[in-house]
Design an enzyme around this catalytic site. Structure first.
Site, PDB file in Angstrom:
ATOM      1  N   ARG A  61     -45.704 -21.021 -16.736  1.00  0.00           N
ATOM      2  CA  ARG A  61     -46.056 -21.710 -15.479  1.00  0.00           C
ATOM      3  C   ARG A  61     -44.861 -22.429 -14.863  1.00  0.00           C
ATOM      4  O   ARG A  61     -45.009 -23.510 -14.279  1.00  0.00           O
ATOM      5  CB  ARG A  61     -47.182 -22.731 -15.701  1.00  0.00           C
ATOM      6  N   ARG A  84     -47.290 -26.395  -9.727  1.00  0.00           N
ATOM      7  CA  ARG A  84     -47.514 -27.628  -8.981  1.00  0.00           C
ATOM      8  C   ARG A  84     -46.631 -28.806  -9.360  1.00  0.00           C
ATOM      9  O   ARG A  84     -46.580 -29.789  -8.634  1.00  0.00           O
ATOM     10  CB  ARG A  84     -48.988 -28.036  -9.113  1.00  0.00           C
TER      11      ARG A  84
HETATM   12  C1  LIG Z   1     -55.784 -18.742 -18.142  1.00  0.00           C
HETATM   13  C2  LIG Z   1     -54.760 -18.358 -17.104  1.00  0.00           C
HETATM   14  C3  LIG Z   1     -54.951 -18.359 -15.694  1.00  0.00           C
HETATM   15  N1  LIG Z   1     -53.754 -17.934 -15.132  1.00  0.00           N
HETATM   16  C4  LIG Z   1     -52.814 -17.695 -16.105  1.00  0.00           C
HETATM   17  C5  LIG Z   1     -53.440 -17.918 -17.363  1.00  0.00           C
HETATM   18  C6  LIG Z   1     -52.792 -17.630 -18.686  1.00  0.00           C
HETATM   19  C7  LIG Z   1     -51.898 -18.721 -19.141  1.00  0.00           C
HETATM   20  C8  LIG Z   1     -52.591 -19.949 -19.603  1.00  0.00           C
HETATM   21  O1  LIG Z   1     -53.301 -19.875 -20.634  1.00  0.00           O
HETATM   22  O2  LIG Z   1     -52.420 -20.977 -18.945  1.00  0.00           O
HETATM   23  C9  LIG Z   1     -51.444 -17.178 -15.962  1.00  0.00           C
HETATM   24  C10 LIG Z   1     -50.622 -17.606 -14.816  1.00  0.00           C
HETATM   25  N2  LIG Z   1     -50.979 -18.350 -13.717  1.00  0.00           N
HETATM   26  C11 LIG Z   1     -49.919 -18.504 -12.898  1.00  0.00           C
HETATM   27  C12 LIG Z   1     -48.823 -17.788 -13.439  1.00  0.00           C
HETATM   28  C13 LIG Z   1     -47.536 -17.612 -12.641  1.00  0.00           C
HETATM   29  C14 LIG Z   1     -46.286 -17.434 -13.276  1.00  0.00           C
HETATM   30  C15 LIG Z   1     -45.699 -18.638 -14.002  1.00  0.00           C
HETATM   31  O3  LIG Z   1     -44.951 -19.407 -13.356  1.00  0.00           O
HETATM   32  O4  LIG Z   1     -45.925 -18.751 -15.232  1.00  0.00           O
HETATM   33  C16 LIG Z   1     -49.252 -17.255 -14.658  1.00  0.00           C
HETATM   34  C17 LIG Z   1     -48.458 -16.463 -15.673  1.00  0.00           C
HETATM   35  C18 LIG Z   1     -49.885 -19.245 -11.621  1.00  0.00           C
HETATM   36  C19 LIG Z   1     -50.950 -20.214 -11.336  1.00  0.00           C
HETATM   37  N3  LIG Z   1     -52.285 -20.021 -11.506  1.00  0.00           N
HETATM   38  C20 LIG Z   1     -52.969 -21.105 -11.042  1.00  0.00           C
HETATM   39  C21 LIG Z   1     -52.033 -22.058 -10.545  1.00  0.00           C
HETATM   40  C22 LIG Z   1     -52.363 -23.383  -9.887  1.00  0.00           C
HETATM   41  C23 LIG Z   1     -52.975 -23.069  -8.560  1.00  0.00           C
HETATM   42  C24 LIG Z   1     -52.666 -24.050  -7.493  1.00  0.00           C
HETATM   43  O5  LIG Z   1     -51.578 -23.970  -6.877  1.00  0.00           O
HETATM   44  O6  LIG Z   1     -53.524 -24.888  -7.248  1.00  0.00           O
HETATM   45  C25 LIG Z   1     -50.764 -21.487 -10.716  1.00  0.00           C
HETATM   46  C26 LIG Z   1     -49.440 -22.072 -10.284  1.00  0.00           C
HETATM   47  C27 LIG Z   1     -54.458 -21.206 -11.012  1.00  0.00           C
HETATM   48  C28 LIG Z   1     -55.128 -20.935 -12.293  1.00  0.00           C
HETATM   49  N4  LIG Z   1     -55.294 -19.688 -12.839  1.00  0.00           N
HETATM   50  C29 LIG Z   1     -55.960 -19.801 -14.026  1.00  0.00           C
HETATM   51  C30 LIG Z   1     -56.234 -21.185 -14.262  1.00  0.00           C
HETATM   52  C31 LIG Z   1     -56.966 -21.735 -15.457  1.00  0.00           C
HETATM   53  C32 LIG Z   1     -55.695 -21.879 -13.166  1.00  0.00           C
HETATM   54  C33 LIG Z   1     -55.606 -23.367 -12.990  1.00  0.00           C
HETATM   55  C34 LIG Z   1     -56.663 -23.942 -12.200  1.00  0.00           C
HETATM   56  C35 LIG Z   1     -56.350 -25.416 -11.930  1.00  0.00           C
HETATM   57  O7  LIG Z   1     -55.734 -26.063 -12.766  1.00  0.00           O
HETATM   58  O8  LIG Z   1     -56.714 -25.847 -10.840  1.00  0.00           O
HETATM   59  C36 LIG Z   1     -56.204 -18.671 -14.936  1.00  0.00           C
END
Ligand SMILES: Cc1c2[nH]c(c1CCC(=O)O)Cc1[nH]c(c(CCC(=O)O)c1C)Cc1[nH]c(c(CCC(=O)O)c1C)Cc1[nH]c(c(C)c1CCC(=O)O)C2
Length: 353
Positions: A27, A31
């Site tokens: 990640r 944010r």
């Molecule tokens: C379970 C999972 C997800 N997404 C991902 C996983 C596997 C890794 C882990 O276990 O954390 C993987 C992921 N998500 C994102 C990336 C981008 C690449 C990176 O920089 O690593 C990657 C590799 C961007 C993102 N994906 C997300 C964000 C935040 C979205 C935003 O800008 O509000 C980002 C930067 C959204 C997301 N997407 C998901 C969740 C649980 C969330 C968060 C929701 C929240 O906290 O509000 C599903």
């Protein structure tokens, strides 16, 4: 073809010697970066950011401009596949991911189509091609997908879960339906990852974020089995005895999977991601690479605390080849950007050969 300027991440994945331990952060685009928050506001919502290749490319590059990282990861999400299957992914403010349609019955599973990665997920391939161009062969670009089990949890639960009741109910009351779903997801993910490799991804990471909620026998049957199957289907060249940039290494990360290290190492992956519960000194080394494993909350500590904990991880791994420094899970959104700077400098200084 021009060689990569910085190939230490790919070298470490193939357990080859490096001048210092390569580092990237799960990640790393997100944010905690003010420039990301601005970009996301400009896009309006997260999915628009993912689905607009110029913006996804920009998000990929933001952490690279700010920090001396050894790899970039394409900006996207693991939930793009269920979205492309027609489930309608959306993000409710502060509640995490949600789906308009959830999977309940074997009939729901039968009706799911396997997405064509060049069509329904063409925006990801476009972002990879653009990011590859913009990176100018400075550092490698990582492609990724969620594991079948992890995607299935979101599709059946309808979003994030703490208890995994619905999917576990399916696992123990109707396992053949769950296998059907996991099979369809495996086919979709293998196609998706092969398209990412074709578009230019130089290494692949599989996120099994929820594998750790399974019993050890269920982990084998419902998660690891499908990840191994995907790995065997990837068109990624042959691993050589000497270092090669033509080979695309795979990293498998099961959060909470530390106890299953030996099992995971038989999956065909090149590297295993480990969270902070794992003592790196206990792991077998030099055959399979290890990625991790600093607790991301260490970054709430002061300089002394961060440096001490970096030292601990490096010492636990020891003087072996095949370590990629990373956090044990994604970086938290309230992490101070200066702490990341301290972390990176510490890894560079303390691991220099
Ligand atoms: C379970 C999972 C997800 N997404 C991902 C996983 C596997 C890794 C882990 O276990 O954390 C993987 C992921 N998500 C994102 C990336 C981008 C690449 C990176 O920089 O690593 C990657 C590799 C961007 C993102 N994906 C997300 C964000 C935040 C979205 C935003 O800008 O509000 C980002 C930067 C959204 C997301 N997407 C998901 C969740 C649980 C969330 C968060 C929701 C929240 O906290 O509000 C599903």
């Amino acid at each position: 073809m021009m060689p990569l300027q910085n190939d230490r991440y790919l070298r470490a994945l193939q357990c080859q010697p490096v001048d210092y331990t390569p580092l990237w952060m799960m990640r790393q685009a997100g944010r905690y970066l003010p420039e990301y928050r601005q970009l996301r506001a400009q896009a309006g919502d997260f999915m628009t950011l993912c689905k607009t290749p110029e913006l996804a490319c920009e998000a990929t590059l933001q952490p690279i401009r700010r920090y001396d990282l050894d790899a970039a990861i394409i900006f996207s999400d693991i939930l793009t596949i269920p979205d492309a299957m027609g489930l309608g992914l959306y993000f409710q403010h502060g509640e995490g991911p949600k789906f308009k349609t959830t999977i309940n019955t074997s009939n729901d599973i039968k009706q799911l189509a396997i997405p064509d990665p060049e069509i329904e997920l063409g925006y990801v391939m476009a972002a990879i091609r653009q990011a590859k161009y913009e990176l100018k062969r400075k550092i490698p670009l990582i492609g990724f997908a969620g594991s079948p089990w992890t995607l299935a949890t979101y599709m059946v639960e309808g979003g994030s879960s703490k208890t995994f009741t619905k999917i576990k109910k399916m696992l123990y009351s109707d396992p053949s339906s769950l296998h059907q779903l996991l099979d369809k997801l495996s086919d979709s993910i293998a196609l998706y990852l092969n398209a990412q490799i074709k578009a230019g991804a130089q290494s692949i990471m599989i996120f099994d974020s929820w594998g750790g909620v399974l019993s050890h026998s269920s982990y084998r049957e419902f998660s690891l089995h499908y990840m191994s199957k995907i790995i065997s289907q990837l068109q990624r060249g042959q691993r050589q005895h000497t270092f090669s940039t033509d080979y695309v290494p795979v990293t498998l990360f099961t959060k909470g999977g530390g106890l299953w290290f030996d099992l995971i190492s038989q999956s065909g992956c090149d590297a295993i991601g480990v969270d902070w519960t794992v003592d790196l000194s206990t792991l077998p080394k030099e055959k399979i690479a290890i990625q991790g494993n600093l607790d991301p909350t260490v970054l709430y500590g002061n300089r002394h605390t961060i440096e001490k904990n970096v030292d601990l991880v490096l010492k636990e791994y020891g003087p072996y080849n095949g370590h990629i420094f990373n956090l044990g899970h994604g970086i938290n959104q309230d992490t101070p950007t200066e702490s990341v700077e301290i972390l990176i400098n510490a890894v560079h200084q303390k691991s220099a050969k």
